[in-house]
Each structure stands twice: as C-alpha cells, then as structure tokens.
Design a protein around this motif. Structure first.
Motif, PDB file in Angstrom:
ATOM      1  N   SER A  40      40.827  35.736  31.868  1.00  0.00           N
ATOM      2  CA  SER A  40      39.708  35.582  32.800  1.00  0.00           C
ATOM      3  C   SER A  40      40.074  35.993  34.229  1.00  0.00           C
ATOM      4  CB  SER A  40      39.188  34.139  32.783  1.00  0.00           C
ATOM      5  OG  SER A  40      40.190  33.247  33.199  1.00  0.00           O
ATOM      6  N   LEU A  41      41.338  36.364  34.442  1.00  0.00           N
ATOM      7  CA  LEU A  41      41.759  36.900  35.734  1.00  0.00           C
ATOM      8  C   LEU A  41      41.466  38.396  35.770  1.00  0.00           C
ATOM      9  CD1 LEU A  41      45.316  35.432  36.500  1.00  0.00           C
ATOM     10  CD2 LEU A  41      43.183  34.917  37.655  1.00  0.00           C
ATOM     11  N   SER A  42      41.145  38.903  36.943  1.00  0.00           N
ATOM     12  CA  SER A  42      41.033  40.344  37.111  1.00  0.00           C
ATOM     13  C   SER A  42      42.434  40.938  37.132  1.00  0.00           C
ATOM     14  CB  SER A  42      40.305  40.675  38.414  1.00  0.00           C
ATOM     15  OG  SER A  42      38.956  40.271  38.339  1.00  0.00           O
ATOM     16  N   ARG A  43      42.507  42.258  36.954  1.00  0.00           N
ATOM     17  CA  ARG A  43      43.817  42.911  36.961  1.00  0.00           C
ATOM     18  C   ARG A  43      44.566  42.594  38.257  1.00  0.00           C
ATOM     19  NH1 ARG A  43      40.485  46.440  34.243  1.00  0.00           N
ATOM     20  NH2 ARG A  43      41.236  46.984  32.173  1.00  0.00           N
ATOM     21  N   LEU A  44      43.882  42.732  39.385  1.00  0.00           N
ATOM     22  CA  LEU A  44      44.391  42.278  40.678  1.00  0.00           C
ATOM     23  C   LEU A  44      43.340  41.329  41.215  1.00  0.00           C
ATOM     24  CD1 LEU A  44      45.793  45.606  42.158  1.00  0.00           C
ATOM     25  CD2 LEU A  44      47.095  43.694  41.212  1.00  0.00           C
ATOM     26  N   HIS A  45      43.601  40.045  41.144  1.00  0.00           N
ATOM     27  CA  HIS A  45      42.583  39.029  41.400  1.00  0.00           C
ATOM     28  C   HIS A  45      42.513  38.614  42.872  1.00  0.00           C
ATOM     29  CE1 HIS A  45      39.857  36.164  39.342  1.00  0.00           C
ATOM     30  NE2 HIS A  45      40.030  35.497  40.475  1.00  0.00           N
ATOM     31  N   PHE A  46      43.658  38.205  43.443  1.00  0.00           N
ATOM     32  CA  PHE A  46      43.687  37.838  44.860  1.00  0.00           C
ATOM     33  C   PHE A  46      45.047  38.165  45.444  1.00  0.00           C
ATOM     34  CE2 PHE A  46      45.056  33.782  42.898  1.00  0.00           C
ATOM     35  CZ  PHE A  46      46.118  33.401  43.695  1.00  0.00           C
ATOM     36  N   SER A  47      45.099  38.200  46.768  1.00  0.00           N
ATOM     37  CA  SER A  47      46.375  38.374  47.462  1.00  0.00           C
ATOM     38  C   SER A  47      46.578  37.188  48.388  1.00  0.00           C
ATOM     39  CB  SER A  47      46.414  39.688  48.250  1.00  0.00           C
ATOM     40  OG  SER A  47      45.533  39.626  49.354  1.00  0.00           O
ATOM     41  N   ILE A  48      47.835  36.937  48.701  1.00  0.00           N
ATOM     42  CA  ILE A  48      48.184  35.836  49.587  1.00  0.00           C
ATOM     43  C   ILE A  48      49.333  36.303  50.472  1.00  0.00           C
ATOM     44  CG2 ILE A  48      49.685  34.815  47.824  1.00  0.00           C
ATOM     45  CD1 ILE A  48      48.886  32.057  48.917  1.00  0.00           C
ATOM     46  N   GLY A  49      49.174  36.101  51.774  1.00  0.00           N
ATOM     47  CA  GLY A  49      50.216  36.554  52.684  1.00  0.00           C
ATOM     48  C   GLY A  49      50.044  35.990  54.078  1.00  0.00           C
ATOM     49  N   CYS A  50      51.035  36.228  54.920  1.00  0.00           N
ATOM     50  CA  CYS A  50      51.041  35.718  56.289  1.00  0.00           C
ATOM     51  C   CYS A  50      50.374  36.712  57.232  1.00  0.00           C
ATOM     52  CB  CYS A  50      52.469  35.469  56.753  1.00  0.00           C
ATOM     53  SG  CYS A  50      53.306  34.195  55.805  1.00  0.00           S
ATOM     54  N   LEU A  60      40.313  39.830  45.804  1.00  0.00           N
ATOM     55  CA  LEU A  60      40.343  41.284  45.727  1.00  0.00           C
ATOM     56  C   LEU A  60      39.168  41.812  44.899  1.00  0.00           C
ATOM     57  CD1 LEU A  60      44.203  41.723  45.260  1.00  0.00           C
ATOM     58  CD2 LEU A  60      42.856  41.938  47.365  1.00  0.00           C
ATOM     59  N   LYS A  61      37.965  41.318  45.228  1.00  0.00           N
ATOM     60  CA  LYS A  61      36.726  41.701  44.525  1.00  0.00           C
ATOM     61  C   LYS A  61      36.844  41.431  43.024  1.00  0.00           C
ATOM     62  CE  LYS A  61      35.689  45.244  47.885  1.00  0.00           C
ATOM     63  NZ  LYS A  61      35.025  45.046  48.908  1.00  0.00           N
ATOM     64  N   GLY A  70      37.478  23.966  45.510  1.00  0.00           N
ATOM     65  CA  GLY A  70      36.132  23.901  44.946  1.00  0.00           C
ATOM     66  C   GLY A  70      35.107  24.826  45.581  1.00  0.00           C
ATOM     67  N   LYS A  71      35.493  25.598  46.585  1.00  0.00           N
ATOM     68  CA  LYS A  71      34.553  26.506  47.244  1.00  0.00           C
ATOM     69  C   LYS A  71      34.964  27.944  46.981  1.00  0.00           C
ATOM     70  CE  LYS A  71      33.693  23.210  50.905  1.00  0.00           C
ATOM     71  NZ  LYS A  71      34.031  22.811  52.243  1.00  0.00           N
ATOM     72  N   ARG A  72      34.010  28.755  46.537  1.00  0.00           N
ATOM     73  CA  ARG A  72      34.288  30.169  46.293  1.00  0.00           C
ATOM     74  C   ARG A  72      34.538  30.861  47.633  1.00  0.00           C
ATOM     75  NH1 ARG A  72      31.750  33.775  41.611  1.00  0.00           N
ATOM     76  NH2 ARG A  72      32.759  35.724  42.167  1.00  0.00           N
ATOM     77  N   VAL A  73      35.591  31.677  47.685  1.00  0.00           N
ATOM     78  CA  VAL A  73      35.993  32.297  48.940  1.00  0.00           C
ATOM     79  C   VAL A  73      36.216  33.798  48.758  1.00  0.00           C
ATOM     80  CG1 VAL A  73      37.089  30.194  49.807  1.00  0.00           C
ATOM     81  CG2 VAL A  73      38.456  31.859  48.547  1.00  0.00           C
ATOM     82  N   GLU A  74      36.070  34.514  49.866  1.00  0.00           N
ATOM     83  CA  GLU A  74      36.472  35.914  49.921  1.00  0.00           C
ATOM     84  C   GLU A  74      37.781  36.033  50.695  1.00  0.00           C
ATOM     85  OE1 GLU A  74      33.439  38.607  51.211  1.00  0.00           O
ATOM     86  OE2 GLU A  74      31.947  37.711  49.896  1.00  0.00           O
ATOM     87  N   SER A  75      37.873  35.279  51.798  1.00  0.00           N
ATOM     88  CA  SER A  75      39.079  35.236  52.610  1.00  0.00           C
ATOM     89  C   SER A  75      39.118  33.868  53.277  1.00  0.00           C
ATOM     90  CB  SER A  75      39.049  36.349  53.667  1.00  0.00           C
ATOM     91  OG  SER A  75      40.207  36.301  54.462  1.00  0.00           O
ATOM     92  N   VAL A  76      40.292  33.233  53.252  1.00  0.00           N
ATOM     93  CA  VAL A  76      40.390  31.887  53.811  1.00  0.00           C
ATOM     94  C   VAL A  76      41.812  31.625  54.287  1.00  0.00           C
ATOM     95  CG1 VAL A  76      40.905  30.761  51.596  1.00  0.00           C
ATOM     96  CG2 VAL A  76      39.805  29.462  53.406  1.00  0.00           C
ATOM     97  N   LYS A  77      41.919  30.883  55.385  1.00  0.00           N
ATOM     98  CA  LYS A  77      43.204  30.408  55.867  1.00  0.00           C
ATOM     99  C   LYS A  77      43.564  29.177  55.038  1.00  0.00           C
ATOM    100  CE  LYS A  77      45.407  28.353  59.898  1.00  0.00           C
ATOM    101  NZ  LYS A  77      45.214  27.905  61.279  1.00  0.00           N
ATOM    102  N   LEU A  78      44.724  29.215  54.405  1.00  0.00           N
ATOM    103  CA  LEU A  78      45.130  28.115  53.538  1.00  0.00           C
ATOM    104  C   LEU A  78      45.778  26.992  54.331  1.00  0.00           C
ATOM    105  CD1 LEU A  78      46.587  30.150  50.542  1.00  0.00           C
ATOM    106  CD2 LEU A  78      44.399  28.941  50.650  1.00  0.00           C
ATOM    107  N   ARG A  79      45.604  25.778  53.802  1.00  0.00           N
ATOM    108  CA  ARG A  79      46.221  24.579  54.371  1.00  0.00           C
ATOM    109  C   ARG A  79      47.095  23.937  53.297  1.00  0.00           C
ATOM    110  NH1 ARG A  79      40.539  22.332  55.835  1.00  0.00           N
ATOM    111  NH2 ARG A  79      40.976  21.722  53.733  1.00  0.00           N
TER     112      ARG A  79
END
Length: 120
Positions: A40-50, A60-61, A70-79
């Motif tokens: 159920s993951l996309s080939r390239l699903h998300f990226s994470i970096g500083c 990654l679309k 619990g909230k769908r995101v496109e880009s978010v600052k992680l805590r």
C-alpha cells in the motif's frame, strides 16, 4: 539527533534510521533510501530531512497519502514523538535535544548563621 523508527504490529520498534544532512526517501521501490515491504506504499512515498534546523516530512505525491498524528499532510515540520502512517506502515519520529558538552558547576554555597538542631 533525529531518527525515524519503524514500528511493528505490536508497537515495538523494529528498525531505526538516523536523519542526517541528506534527506531520506521512504517507499517500496529499491530506489528508496528506506525500502519497506508494504504493497500500500507508493514506490517513493515520502521524504524526511533537515531544513533550516527543523526536520520536514514531504509526501511525494503518494497514492494513499501520508498522515502525521492522524492528519493527512503534504509537508509538515515534525515534532518529537510524531506518529507517521504511510500505507499500512507506522513510523515514530524521535528527536533528542543536543546536550552541551561543556558543563559549568558552581561550588555549593554554605549557609550563614545557621545551626543544626538535634533530632527530637
């Protein structure tokens, strides 16, 4: 140091990756930096970096989307301790504050004009 932890079905950590200067891609494809066996993951699903001192997650679309706490995101600052869900896979973001390597200790101060009373 920031890290991304893969959680198993029982909630225990099964794998951990440190997040450094270069962003990491997460997905099911062999080209992903972190390859996860989840259909159920996309080939390239998300990226994470500083970026600018913060850790940023970017979807990654992906077809099924990425959720943080619990909230769908496109880009978010992680805590610290954000829960990331991508497909049927659950990750935990962890960020430990960097401790100073130099500690200054002050000598203890002595109380003035005090006396010790005997125990009753």
């Amino acid at each position: 140091m920031a890290s991304l932890c893969l959680l198993g079905d029982d909630g225990t950590m099964t794998q951990r990756w440190d997040i450094g200067d270069e962003p990491l891609s997460v997905g099911r494809d062999v080209s992903a930096d972190i390859q996860i066996n989840d259909g159920s993951l996309s080939r390239l699903h998300f990226s994470i970096g500083c970026e600018a001192g913060a850790v940023i997650l970017k979807d990654l679309k992906s077809q099924n989307g990425t959720s943080v706490d619990g909230k769908r995101v496109e880009s978010v600052k992680l805590r610290h301790h954000d829960c990331i869900v991508a497909g049927r896979t659950v990750f935990l973001f962890s960020e430990q504050a960097q401790q100073s390597t130099k500690t200054t200790l002050k000598p203890p101060t002595r109380p003035r004009d005090t006396s010790v009373l005997p125990a009753a």
